[in-house]
Structure formats: C-alpha cells, structure tokens
Design a protein around this motif. Structure first.
Motif, PDB file in Angstrom:
ATOM      1  N   GLU A   1      -8.595  -6.694  15.481  1.00  0.00           N
ATOM      2  CA  GLU A   1      -7.623  -7.755  15.765  1.00  0.00           C
ATOM      3  C   GLU A   1      -6.704  -7.981  14.574  1.00  0.00           C
ATOM      4  OE1 GLU A   1      -7.507 -12.473  17.088  1.00  0.00           O
ATOM      5  OE2 GLU A   1      -9.410 -11.376  17.094  1.00  0.00           O
ATOM      6  N   ALA A   2      -7.282  -8.021  13.372  1.00  0.00           N
ATOM      7  CA  ALA A   2      -6.456  -8.210  12.177  1.00  0.00           C
ATOM      8  C   ALA A   2      -5.497  -7.038  11.989  1.00  0.00           C
ATOM      9  CB  ALA A   2      -7.352  -8.374  10.955  1.00  0.00           C
ATOM     10  N   ALA A   3      -5.970  -5.817  12.267  1.00  0.00           N
ATOM     11  CA  ALA A   3      -5.102  -4.649  12.160  1.00  0.00           C
ATOM     12  C   ALA A   3      -3.956  -4.735  13.161  1.00  0.00           C
ATOM     13  CB  ALA A   3      -5.908  -3.374  12.388  1.00  0.00           C
ATOM     14  N   GLY A   4      -4.220  -5.294  14.335  1.00  0.00           N
ATOM     15  CA  GLY A   4      -3.157  -5.470  15.314  1.00  0.00           C
ATOM     16  C   GLY A   4      -2.062  -6.389  14.808  1.00  0.00           C
ATOM     17  N   ASP A   5      -2.456  -7.494  14.176  1.00  0.00           N
ATOM     18  CA  ASP A   5      -1.458  -8.394  13.590  1.00  0.00           C
ATOM     19  C   ASP A   5      -0.637  -7.674  12.520  1.00  0.00           C
ATOM     20  OD1 ASP A   5      -2.388 -10.437  15.209  1.00  0.00           O
ATOM     21  OD2 ASP A   5      -3.726 -11.261  13.674  1.00  0.00           O
ATOM     22  N   TRP A   6      -1.319  -6.858  11.731  1.00  0.00           N
ATOM     23  CA  TRP A   6      -0.644  -6.084  10.674  1.00  0.00           C
ATOM     24  C   TRP A   6       0.353  -5.089  11.274  1.00  0.00           C
ATOM     25  CZ3 TRP A   6      -2.278  -0.817   9.101  1.00  0.00           C
ATOM     26  CH2 TRP A   6      -1.641  -0.367   7.948  1.00  0.00           C
ATOM     27  N   LEU A   7      -0.048  -4.410  12.337  1.00  0.00           N
ATOM     28  CA  LEU A   7       0.855  -3.453  12.976  1.00  0.00           C
ATOM     29  C   LEU A   7       2.077  -4.144  13.572  1.00  0.00           C
ATOM     30  CD1 LEU A   7      -1.730  -1.109  14.740  1.00  0.00           C
ATOM     31  CD2 LEU A   7      -0.337  -0.565  12.723  1.00  0.00           C
ATOM     32  N   LEU A   8       1.893  -5.316  14.146  1.00  0.00           N
ATOM     33  CA  LEU A   8       3.043  -6.049  14.682  1.00  0.00           C
ATOM     34  C   LEU A   8       3.990  -6.475  13.555  1.00  0.00           C
ATOM     35  CD1 LEU A   8       1.268  -8.202  17.414  1.00  0.00           C
ATOM     36  CD2 LEU A   8       2.867  -6.303  17.785  1.00  0.00           C
ATOM     37  N   ARG A   9       3.433  -6.830  12.409  1.00  0.00           N
ATOM     38  CA  ARG A   9       4.303  -7.145  11.253  1.00  0.00           C
ATOM     39  C   ARG A   9       5.048  -5.906  10.784  1.00  0.00           C
ATOM     40  NH1 ARG A   9      -0.351 -10.023   9.635  1.00  0.00           N
ATOM     41  NH2 ARG A   9      -0.812  -8.494   7.988  1.00  0.00           N
ATOM     42  N   LEU A  10       4.352  -4.761  10.786  1.00  0.00           N
ATOM     43  CA  LEU A  10       5.029  -3.520  10.392  1.00  0.00           C
ATOM     44  C   LEU A  10       6.147  -3.177  11.378  1.00  0.00           C
ATOM     45  CD1 LEU A  10       2.060  -1.207   9.258  1.00  0.00           C
ATOM     46  CD2 LEU A  10       3.690  -2.445   7.815  1.00  0.00           C
ATOM     47  N   GLU A  11       5.930  -3.421  12.657  1.00  0.00           N
ATOM     48  CA  GLU A  11       6.994  -3.156  13.623  1.00  0.00           C
ATOM     49  C   GLU A  11       8.218  -4.015  13.332  1.00  0.00           C
ATOM     50  OE1 GLU A  11       7.714  -2.617  18.404  1.00  0.00           O
ATOM     51  OE2 GLU A  11       6.635  -4.387  17.685  1.00  0.00           O
ATOM     52  N   LYS A  12       8.002  -5.290  12.986  1.00  0.00           N
ATOM     53  CA  LYS A  12       9.137  -6.153  12.664  1.00  0.00           C
ATOM     54  C   LYS A  12       9.858  -5.664  11.411  1.00  0.00           C
ATOM     55  CE  LYS A  12       7.525 -10.439  14.803  1.00  0.00           C
ATOM     56  NZ  LYS A  12       7.115 -11.845  14.584  1.00  0.00           N
ATOM     57  N   ARG A  13       9.086  -5.122  10.460  1.00  0.00           N
ATOM     58  CA  ARG A  13       9.704  -4.673   9.211  1.00  0.00           C
ATOM     59  C   ARG A  13      10.505  -3.395   9.410  1.00  0.00           C
ATOM     60  NH1 ARG A  13       5.558  -3.189   4.650  1.00  0.00           N
ATOM     61  NH2 ARG A  13       4.946  -5.349   5.113  1.00  0.00           N
ATOM     62  N   TYR A  14       9.933  -2.415  10.097  1.00  0.00           N
ATOM     63  CA  TYR A  14      10.577  -1.100  10.190  1.00  0.00           C
ATOM     64  C   TYR A  14      11.460  -0.950  11.434  1.00  0.00           C
ATOM     65  CZ  TYR A  14       7.640   0.430   6.341  1.00  0.00           C
ATOM     66  OH  TYR A  14       7.061   0.554   5.109  1.00  0.00           O
ATOM     67  N   ARG A  15      11.272  -1.791  12.441  1.00  0.00           N
ATOM     68  CA  ARG A  15      12.045  -1.726  13.683  1.00  0.00           C
ATOM     69  C   ARG A  15      12.066  -0.298  14.267  1.00  0.00           C
ATOM     70  NH1 ARG A  15      14.609  -6.497  14.397  1.00  0.00           N
ATOM     71  NH2 ARG A  15      14.904  -7.812  12.551  1.00  0.00           N
ATOM     72  N   PRO A  16      10.894   0.279  14.519  1.00  0.00           N
ATOM     73  CA  PRO A  16      10.854   1.639  15.067  1.00  0.00           C
ATOM     74  C   PRO A  16      11.308   1.655  16.520  1.00  0.00           C
ATOM     75  CG  PRO A  16       8.666   0.697  15.104  1.00  0.00           C
ATOM     76  CD  PRO A  16       9.543  -0.302  14.390  1.00  0.00           C
ATOM     77  N   GLN A  17      11.803   2.794  16.939  1.00  0.00           N
ATOM     78  CA  GLN A  17      12.140   2.960  18.352  1.00  0.00           C
ATOM     79  C   GLN A  17      10.943   3.465  19.164  1.00  0.00           C
ATOM     80  OE1 GLN A  17      14.436   4.107  15.795  1.00  0.00           O
ATOM     81  NE2 GLN A  17      15.117   1.998  16.133  1.00  0.00           N
ATOM     82  N   ILE A  18       9.920   4.014  18.470  1.00  0.00           N
ATOM     83  CA  ILE A  18       8.702   4.514  19.111  1.00  0.00           C
ATOM     84  C   ILE A  18       7.501   4.042  18.298  1.00  0.00           C
ATOM     85  CG2 ILE A  18       7.318   6.570  19.695  1.00  0.00           C
ATOM     86  CD1 ILE A  18       9.675   6.318  21.548  1.00  0.00           C
ATOM     87  N   VAL A  19       6.462   3.577  18.976  1.00  0.00           N
ATOM     88  CA  VAL A  19       5.167   3.321  18.352  1.00  0.00           C
ATOM     89  C   VAL A  19       4.212   4.415  18.834  1.00  0.00           C
ATOM     90  CG1 VAL A  19       3.203   1.752  18.182  1.00  0.00           C
ATOM     91  CG2 VAL A  19       5.540   0.834  18.160  1.00  0.00           C
ATOM     92  N   HIS A  20       3.687   5.182  17.882  1.00  0.00           N
ATOM     93  CA  HIS A  20       2.840   6.359  18.156  1.00  0.00           C
ATOM     94  C   HIS A  20       1.447   6.033  17.629  1.00  0.00           C
ATOM     95  CE1 HIS A  20       2.424  10.997  17.884  1.00  0.00           C
ATOM     96  NE2 HIS A  20       1.232  10.474  17.631  1.00  0.00           N
ATOM     97  N   LEU A  21       0.520   5.763  18.537  1.00  0.00           N
ATOM     98  CA  LEU A  21      -0.831   5.347  18.162  1.00  0.00           C
ATOM     99  C   LEU A  21      -1.802   6.506  18.303  1.00  0.00           C
ATOM    100  CD1 LEU A  21      -1.004   1.883  19.987  1.00  0.00           C
ATOM    101  CD2 LEU A  21      -0.367   2.332  17.598  1.00  0.00           C
ATOM    102  N   ASN A  22      -2.515   6.808  17.223  1.00  0.00           N
ATOM    103  CA  ASN A  22      -3.582   7.797  17.259  1.00  0.00           C
ATOM    104  C   ASN A  22      -4.936   7.100  17.416  1.00  0.00           C
ATOM    105  OD1 ASN A  22      -2.097  10.326  16.941  1.00  0.00           O
ATOM    106  ND2 ASN A  22      -1.483   9.471  14.975  1.00  0.00           N
ATOM    107  N   GLY A  23      -4.948   6.118  18.267  1.00  0.00           N
ATOM    108  CA  GLY A  23      -6.110   5.327  18.630  1.00  0.00           C
ATOM    109  C   GLY A  23      -5.766   4.644  19.940  1.00  0.00           C
ATOM    110  N   TYR A  24      -6.650   3.767  20.395  1.00  0.00           N
ATOM    111  CA  TYR A  24      -6.492   3.246  21.748  1.00  0.00           C
ATOM    112  C   TYR A  24      -6.262   1.731  21.827  1.00  0.00           C
ATOM    113  CZ  TYR A  24      -8.640   7.797  22.602  1.00  0.00           C
ATOM    114  OH  TYR A  24      -8.917   9.146  22.612  1.00  0.00           O
ATOM    115  N   ALA A  25      -7.081   0.958  21.140  1.00  0.00           N
ATOM    116  CA  ALA A  25      -7.137  -0.478  21.386  1.00  0.00           C
ATOM    117  C   ALA A  25      -5.803  -1.174  21.166  1.00  0.00           C
ATOM    118  CB  ALA A  25      -8.218  -1.117  20.515  1.00  0.00           C
ATOM    119  N   HIS A  26      -5.028  -0.738  20.188  1.00  0.00           N
ATOM    120  CA  HIS A  26      -3.796  -1.452  19.829  1.00  0.00           C
ATOM    121  C   HIS A  26      -2.653  -1.221  20.810  1.00  0.00           C
ATOM    122  CE1 HIS A  26      -5.730  -1.380  15.669  1.00  0.00           C
ATOM    123  NE2 HIS A  26      -5.724  -2.633  16.060  1.00  0.00           N
ATOM    124  N   ALA A  27      -2.848  -0.356  21.789  1.00  0.00           N
ATOM    125  CA  ALA A  27      -1.786  -0.137  22.782  1.00  0.00           C
ATOM    126  C   ALA A  27      -1.546  -1.357  23.655  1.00  0.00           C
ATOM    127  CB  ALA A  27      -2.112   1.074  23.647  1.00  0.00           C
TER     128      ALA A  27
END
Length: 385
Positions: free
Chosen positions: A84-110
């Motif tokens: 759960e904490a990693a999910g919050d971190w990934l959402l912050r990273l998305e806001k910082r980098y503004r990617p056009q694609i999120v590529h997950l090499n795992g499952y839960a965070h999708a």
C-alpha cells in the motif's frame, strides 16, 4: 503520396522492477532500447536496494532515471502494508514524471488510479510456481495474494507475457482479463561471444537449493559423466548453510561479466528447471554458442523446439545420458549449438523493444479496449480455486 504518420510514442514511461533475478536484467535491457528511441524511463525499484554494480549499470543508460525504495514485494511474507505504501509512492512518482505509460512488472499496483494507461507484464507468479513445482495450489496464507494478482490483471489496460504458454496459464488461473499479448524477452547479441573456443564442460545456472531450478537432477551426471558440471549461483540455502549439488563444481553467485565469460567457454548449457516462464539464462547461453539441454516443459518447447535436446525434468539418468552423449558427439553438439544460436536471433533486444513500442502506441491510440469494470474483484475478495 505523403508518408504514413509514425505511430505515437510516449515521452516518458514509469516502469517498476525488483532487483533480484531476471526482471532487473529485462527492465534494464528494455530501458536501454526505449531510451535509444528518445523515451525517458523512470525505473522505480522495490525489494532489495540495487547493488553498486546495478546502480552503475543503470547510470550507464542515458535517459534512465532510477528511483529506489525498499518496499516489500507482493510475493514476500506479509507485505501488504508495504504494498500500500509503495502504491502511494508510485502515484507520487506519476505526478512528478507525468508518464504517458505506466509499465508494471508486478500485479497489485495495477488497481491504483493512475492517470496513464497501465501495462502489466506477467513474469512469474506464486500460483503457477506452486502448480509446476509442488503439483498443488499454495496454502490459505496466499489467499490475499491470489486476490490481489487477480484484481491487478483484470484492472490492467494490457497484459503481456513472454511466452504463449505462460500467458495461457495466467489466463486459466486469473482470467478472464482484458486485452493480452505475447512479447518475447530479448537480449542484445552483441553482448555475447559465440566464437570463443569451447572447453569440455557443462554449465548450469541457478540457486542449487531452489526446487524450481531442479539442479540436483544433475548429480548423477556430475558424479559419473565425462565432463565437469559447473553451477553458477548461490549454493547457500535460505538458512545460510551451503547446499551444493554433489559431483558438481559450485562457482557461487557471478556478476554479469563473469557469467558471460563462463557461457563463452562452456560447450553445453543445462537447464533442468521445472518452472521457467521464459528463461533469460538459456537465451544468453544460446547467444554464447552453447549447445542446450533443457527440461521438457511447455515454455522451453515453445521457444527452443528443434534447437535443443530435451530431457524429463525429474529423470536424473536421462540427464546423465544426454550430457554424456553430447560430450562424445562433437558433430551433434556443434549442430545443436548452431541451431540454438540461429533460434536466439528471434529473441533480440530490438524485437522486444519494438514489441513494447507497438504496445505503447496501441494504448495511446485507444487500439486496446479498456478492461471491463465488472471484471475487477475487490483486492480483499477470496478468489475461488
């Protein structure tokens, strides 16, 4: 006549990875190819922090930004607060980098509310591991894991696996999910040397104690065979006690350069795995000019049928005979090595990068249909076996 418009490409991809095993090498190879196309890759790692060598390898990729965390991975013991904490971190990273694609090499965070389309790559999973290695489902302690993986796969905009066999296994266990395709993993042939003179030796790779790698099936061949069998990988079990395979030479855990050196020198590479969704080590050995002796499992047949010798994974006598036969038959060994090297050209880094670039373009243009909302179970829902 005007030229056809180039397919759209993301300016930035947010990609996750762990630093243990094949996913790290896959992510770095893919990032190298994507950045070569002008795409920035923000690589977010979880689990064990990268080693100094891994950090140096990441720094060598121009256009790769490494973001490091120590959050537990979803397959670890009681990881869910960290997930759960990693999910919050990934959402912050998305806001910082503004990617056009999120590529997950795992499952839960999708299941997270990312703004960008989400691609999930199925590299392995606990349920398929248990079925292949134990012949059974994992216990009740994995109920939450099963639910999280199911929810992630069904929430993804696109699911990718490196082989059709493994994609079919995942669909059987976790489906139905939405759009899915196979993109082979790949390696750059320029990093390997198939021209080196070969020593009369067999190389295998993996943790000696790992049930899935099944390296102990090589004991008879090591004790009675004409050639030494060298095993690259940690011979110490989880409790720290050395557990080498009798009759073989343990090389310990090797860095990438040393492992390539061993592959370049070895005439034969043996992979008796019970479970291998792709097998980067086999591809690297083929690119190094090794003849391949592989366990007769569906993924290896899909990738290497006609370019390798195959043995039942549990039959130690068959492995001893197959390796002895290749040691005695120079012509057949060289034919197999040539066939493996030719087949390996299909699984190039460029082909892998091209496959993911096409997948990203389809996600950006809407060519991939969104997942049906009704097919997404709650992450805490028990999934029937």
């Amino acid at each position: 006549m005007s030229a056809a418009a180039a397919p759209p490409a993301p300016r930035c991809v947010l990609m996750t990875a762990d630093t243990v095993g094949g996913v790290w090498h896959y992510a770095l190879e893919l990032a190298r190819g994507l950045t070569g196309r002008g795409i920035v890759v923000a690589l977010a790692t979880m689990g064990r922090p990268p080693t100094p060598d891994q950090r140096a390898a990441a720094r060598a990729v121009d256009g790769l930004v490494l973001e490091v965390s120590g959050y537990a991975l979803e397959w670890m013991r009681d990881p869910w607060a960290d997930v759960e904490a990693a999910g919050d971190w990934l959402l912050r990273l998305e806001k910082r980098y503004r990617p056009q694609i999120v590529h997950l090499n795992g499952y839960a965070h999708a299941t997270l509310p990312f703004a960008a389309p989400v691609l999930v790559v199925a590299h392995s999973c606990v349920r398929t591991w248990f079925q292949a290695v134990k012949g059974a489902e994992p216990g009740d302690e994995w109920i939450r894991y099963r639910a999280e993986v199911t929810a992630g796969l069904r929430a993804a905009d696109l699911v990718v696996a490196p082989t059709m066999s493994f994609l079919a296994d995942m669909a059987t266990l976790y489906g139905p999910f939405g759009e899915a395709r196979t993109i082979r993993n790949g390696r750059d042939a320029a990093d390997y040397d198939p021209t080196r003179p070969k020593a009369p030796q067999v190389l295998a790779a993996g943790r000696a104690w790992d049930e899935a790698k099944k390296l102990r099936v090589l004991q008879s061949a090591g004790l009675r065979g004409p050639w030494p069998i060298r095993i690259a990988g940690d011979a110490h079990g989880p409790e720290g006690r050395a557990q080498p395979v009798p009759g073989t030479e343990p090389l310990g855990l090797l860095g990438p350069d040393r492992l390539r050196e061993e592959m370049a020198r070895s005439a034969v590479f043996a992979a008796p795995a019970l479970y291998e969704p792709f097998g980067l080590g086999v591809l690297e050995a083929a690119l190094s000019g090794c003849a391949l002796v592989l366990s007769d499992i569906r993924t290896f047949r899909e990738l290497w049928d006609g370019a390798a010798a195959f043995c039942p994974p549990d039959d130690s006598e068959a492995w001893a005979a197959a390796l002895a036969d290749l040691a005695a038959d120079d012509a057949r060994r060289k034919r197999l090595a040539a066939a493996a090297l030719e087949r390996a050209q299909r699984y190039s880094a460029e082909a892998m990068v091209r496959g993911y670039a096409d997948a990203y373009a389809d996600l950006l243009t809407g060519a991939v249909a969104p997942p049906p909302v009704a097919a997404q179970p709650s992450p805490t829902t028990e999934v029937p076996l």
